[in-house]
Design an enzyme around this catalytic site. Structure first.
Site, PDB file in Angstrom:
ATOM      1  N   HIS A 213      -3.345   6.604   3.497  1.00 61.37           N
ATOM      2  CA  HIS A 213      -2.105   6.755   2.726  1.00 61.37           C
ATOM      3  C   HIS A 213      -2.319   6.379   1.263  1.00 61.37           C
ATOM      4  CE1 HIS A 213       2.339   5.769   1.983  1.00 61.37           C
ATOM      5  NE2 HIS A 213       2.274   7.065   2.163  1.00 61.37           N
ATOM      6  N   HIS A 217      -1.867   9.281  -1.846  1.00 64.92           N
ATOM      7  CA  HIS A 217      -1.061   9.147  -3.055  1.00 64.92           C
ATOM      8  C   HIS A 217      -1.930   9.111  -4.316  1.00 64.92           C
ATOM      9  CE1 HIS A 217       3.101   8.943  -1.630  1.00 64.92           C
ATOM     10  NE2 HIS A 217       2.573   8.472  -0.524  1.00 64.92           N
ATOM     11  N   HIS A 239       3.646  13.756   5.495  1.00 63.52           N
ATOM     12  CA  HIS A 239       4.483  12.653   5.996  1.00 63.52           C
ATOM     13  C   HIS A 239       5.163  13.038   7.313  1.00 63.52           C
ATOM     14  CE1 HIS A 239       3.817  11.220   1.847  1.00 63.52           C
ATOM     15  NE2 HIS A 239       3.985  10.013   2.365  1.00 63.52           N
ATOM     16  N   GLU A 358      10.738  13.794  -4.002  1.00 69.00           N
ATOM     17  CA  GLU A 358       9.765  12.678  -3.958  1.00 69.00           C
ATOM     18  C   GLU A 358      10.070  11.578  -4.963  1.00 69.00           C
ATOM     19  OE1 GLU A 358       5.636  13.715  -4.606  1.00 69.00           O
ATOM     20  OE2 GLU A 358       4.990  11.708  -4.057  1.00 69.00           O
ATOM     21  N   HIS A 374      13.221   9.493  -3.278  1.00 68.27           N
ATOM     22  CA  HIS A 374      12.287   8.863  -2.340  1.00 68.27           C
ATOM     23  C   HIS A 374      11.617   7.633  -2.957  1.00 68.27           C
ATOM     24  CE1 HIS A 374       7.880   8.593  -1.770  1.00 68.27           C
ATOM     25  NE2 HIS A 374       8.218   8.358  -0.523  1.00 68.27           N
ATOM     26  N   HIS A 378      11.888   3.584  -1.700  1.00 65.71           N
ATOM     27  CA  HIS A 378      10.807   2.614  -1.476  1.00 65.71           C
ATOM     28  C   HIS A 378      11.085   1.336  -2.273  1.00 65.71           C
ATOM     29  CE1 HIS A 378       7.340   4.280   0.771  1.00 65.71           C
ATOM     30  NE2 HIS A 378       7.807   5.465   0.403  1.00 65.71           N
ATOM     31  N   HIS A 414      10.985   7.321   6.047  1.00 70.34           N
ATOM     32  CA  HIS A 414      10.427   8.670   5.987  1.00 70.34           C
ATOM     33  C   HIS A 414      11.046   9.609   7.017  1.00 70.34           C
ATOM     34  CE1 HIS A 414       7.786   9.413   2.676  1.00 70.34           C
ATOM     35  NE2 HIS A 414       7.614   8.099   2.633  1.00 70.34           N
TER      36      HIS A 414
HETATM   37 CU1  CUO Z   1       3.777   8.247   1.201  1.00 73.43          CU
HETATM   38 CU2  CUO Z   1       6.937   7.369   0.813  1.00 73.43          CU
HETATM   39  O1  CUO Z   1       5.506   8.742   0.336  1.00 73.43           O
HETATM   40  O2  CUO Z   1       5.111   6.710   1.284  1.00 73.43           O
END
Ligand code: CUO
Length: 700
Positions: A213, A217, A239, A358, A374, A378, A414
């Site tokens: 992960h 990113h 995801h 996102e 999004h 977080h 998610h």
């Molecule tokens: Cu990978 Cu929310 O996008 O964690």
């Protein structure tokens, strides 16, 4: 050239050094360059005076602590983050700092220049930002493609191993500095089984999925002026697939599928206490109690102004309006139709929505209007324990891609994100006969074979060691080894028997999916119920000869997995690729990819029923013409794409399960995946079992 999902039968393994030597670059130069890079990645928290860490003053952003020297202007915003604190790509001010530092590093034309630039600023910039940008630039720049990045598990062991473990190791080294044998600590998870959710701790806290992960990113960054093909769509798909895998794992433990967050006003059911530290000084990640209520936040120490829950609700409502109205409005008020069947292979609606949700300010059709939903979600969850910095608490683990998958609430968040995308997907027309079929090609039989046993795959525990000392400030010459226990399986092969009744050879894409057979209640599932549980296991292109074709495909060549993490020690020893189907450095991995050891769900000790679904499609329709540039990073293509190139499958990601099922085919009602497969010669389903054998798994 033309490139597509690779076929393992056509590529041979060649060692990187041979590839390079063949091009006139001596292996010794490569070794020197690699060791220069390793030096940059080793002990990132070592401070300007041999290991000091700066504590926050309460101001954070804008406060520069360190040498006292004025930073060079070319560093731009890079020095705006405090050293010793968390760097998070979910925070816009941090992304701005990352962009400055990455641009600074991008000026390097070779490893020597990169090393000089890095050494000039390493004591001025945040340590995690430093490693993030170094990694990003090494992956991106063609001039730097000869070197590899060591695993993030060793660079930042405090993100993967508890403070207690690392402390024990440090104490042991302090007690006996001359110690030469390794210190081995078995992994413990962050919670106890009194909470049923913690049956999944081994999965959520697996080093491999968290490392994946982090890399994902890194390869698909937001607002970094990097264009990635179908980035919004792959954000949705990768995801969604992680959620499908999580749900398979939950069913293996008789837990229900994960429920979404139902909004931002309900208490968050699951707390999380990571036991991790953000650096080597012992500064802890924020924690969250069960049933925490989210609040508006103001975290100036993170460069975050006021973010309210109402902001998020407004963005969500606007995005949902777009889905239901079938168009999204850009900043000039133009209506852009949202459809996954755009004329002339234009941008799909799912791609537009992914960028807007996102979100990426540079890619969103209207960032001020649709917001940063999004990323803000977080952020809001990661500061729920200290929304206004009253307690000087650090961000929670869900605020960093390297640690967020450890937190059970990551999946609820998610799932909420995915439900939005599914709302859109269910408005698309079902696929028709022409799209689903492949006349002239029949899949006769499929199955899996593991250690000679058909259709019963075994999983169990295995272990992997990493050297934590590479990322810690303490410790002498003795290696501090951490031994992680993780789920694993023995490699297996797919066997496919295919009949090509066409008079000529035919290139086809083979798509292999896996899903549990039964739901939480033990009932068989409808197509719509099972739809989101199908996990891609492999996708590859092969050439069928006329008549019968027998294919054998190894699980090791999966289109979603990456080879095992590369350690400092392995890179020092000259190992760059241990296995795999791609030849040479330029076709090597970039770290992105689902960990190979997590390809299979755990299954159950008594055996658990799963279904394999195999579909062949016409490669003439699927193929994408393109030129590969830079370092393609062709491992795990389905989850990570090919760097700087187009996604090599023209169909919507998740095809054919991304849409609702056709109601009828050839006059027959379709209600299950099996009924769909029965209508088409190019599809087949097979029942298999997955059995968890605990410590009885022979080491691969
Ligand atoms: Cu990978 Cu929310 O996008 O964690």
């Amino acid at each position: 050239i033309f490139y597509s999902y690779g076929s393992s039968w056509s590529l041979s393994f060649e060692t990187p050094c041979r590839v390079q030597e063949a091009r006139g670059i001596p292996a010794v130069t490569m070794a020197t360059e690699q060791s220069q890079v390793l030096e940059l990645f080793e002990k990132p928290f070592r401070g300007p005076s041999g290991g000091s860490i700066s504590f926050p003053t309460g101001e954070g952003i804008g406060t520069r602590i360190g040498t006292g020297a004025r930073p060079p202007p070319e560093l731009g915003y890079a020095t705006s983050l405090q050293r010793g604190r968390v760097f998070s790509v979910f925070i816009r001010a941090h992304r701005r700092a990352a962009r400055s530092l990455c641009e600074y590093f991008m000026r390097a034309r070779n490893i020597g220049e990169l090393t000089s630039l890095a050494n000039a600023c390493r004591n001025l910039v945040n340590e995690q930002l430093f490693i993030y940008c170094l990694s990003s630039v090494i992956i991106r720049k063609p001039e730097l493609r000869r070197v590899r990045i060591p695993t993030v598990v060793e660079t930042f062991p405090s993100k993967f191993a508890s403070q207690e473990m690392l402390q024990q190791a440090g104490n042991e080294i302090n007690r006996n500095p001359a110690r030469t044998e390794p210190i081995v600590i078995n992994q413990e998870f962050s919670g106890t089984l009194i909470k049923p959710e913690h049956r999944l701790s081994y999965w959520r806290e697996d080093y491999g999925i968290n490392s994946h992960h982090w890399h994902w990113h890194l390869v698909f960054p937001v607002e970094m002026d990097i264009r990635r093909d179908r980035k919004g769509e792959i954000f949705y798909y990768m995801h969604q697939q992680m959620l499908a895998r999580y749900d398979m794992e939950r069913l293996s433990h008789s837990l229900n599928r994960v429920l979404p967050l139902t909004g931002f006003r309900e208490p968050i059911v699951d707390g999380y206490f990571s036991k991790l530290t953000v650096n080597n000084s012992g500064r802890a990640w924020g924690t969250r109690q069960d049933n925490t209520t989210l609040k508006d936040i103001r975290r100036d120490d993170f460069g975050l102004g006021f973010i309210s829950i109402s902001d998020l609700e407004l963005y969500y409502s606007r995005l949902l309006d777009a889905v239901h109205q079938g168009f999204i409005q850009d900043r000039q008020g133009n209506r852009i139709p949202l459809t996954d069947d755009p004329p002339n292979r234009g941008k799909r609606g799912i791609d537009i929505l992914g960028d807007a949700f996102e979100a990426d300010a540079e890619l969103s059709v209207n960032y001020p209007f649709y917001g940063d939903l999004h990323n803000f979600a977080h952020v809001l969850i990661s500061f729920s324990h200290d929304p206004d910095f009253a307690h000087r608490e650090e961000v929670g683990a869900i605020g960093d891609p390297a640690t967020s998958m450890r937190d059970p609430t990551f999946y609820r968040l998610h799932k909420f994100v995915d439900e939005f995308f599914q709302e859109y997907k269910l408005q698309q027309r079902p696929y028709n006969n022409e799209e689903l079929g492949l006349p002239g090609v029949r899949v006769v039989r499929i199955g899996v074979l593991q250690d000679g046993v058909p259709n019963n795959l075994r999983t169990g525990w295995n272990q992997r060691e990493f050297e934590a000392g590479r990322g810690l400030d303490f410790g002498g010459s003795a290696p501090i080894r951490l031994r992680f226990t993780h789920l694993d399986h023995r490699p297996f092969d797919y066997h496919l028997q295919i009949m090509n009744t066409l008079p000529a050879e035919k290139d086809v894409t083979v798509r292999i999916f896996l899903a549990p057979t039964l739901d939480e209640r033990g009932n068989r599932m409808s197509f719509m119920d099972q739809r989101l549980l199908w996990t891609e296991m492999d996708k590859f292109v092969t050439k069928l000869t006329p008549g019968e074709n027998k294919l054998v495909r190894s699980s090791r060549d999966s289109s979603i997995t990456a080879p095992p993490e590369i350690t400092f020690r392995e890179l020092e020893a000259g190992r760059e690729i241990t296995s795999g189907t791609q030849a040479g450095v330029e076709f090597g991995q970039c770290g992105c990819g689902w960990p190979r050891h997590m390809l299979l769900p755990r299954g159950m000790p008594q055996g658990m029923d799963f279904q394999l679904f195999v579909m062949l499609t016409d490669h003439a329709v699927d193929k994408v013409e393109q030129v590969i540039r830079g370092r393609p990073c062709t491992n795990a293509v389905s989850y990570c794409g090919i760097l700087d190139s187009k996604f090599p499958d023209a169909r919507p990601m998740g095809f054919p399960f991304d849409r609702r099922n056709p109601a009828m085919i050839n006059g027959n009602v379709i209600q299950t995946a099996g009924e769909l497969a029965a209508q088409f010669d190019n599809m087949v389903m097979e029942d298999i079992k997955i059995t968890f054998v605990g410590n009885q798994l022979q080491r691969a």
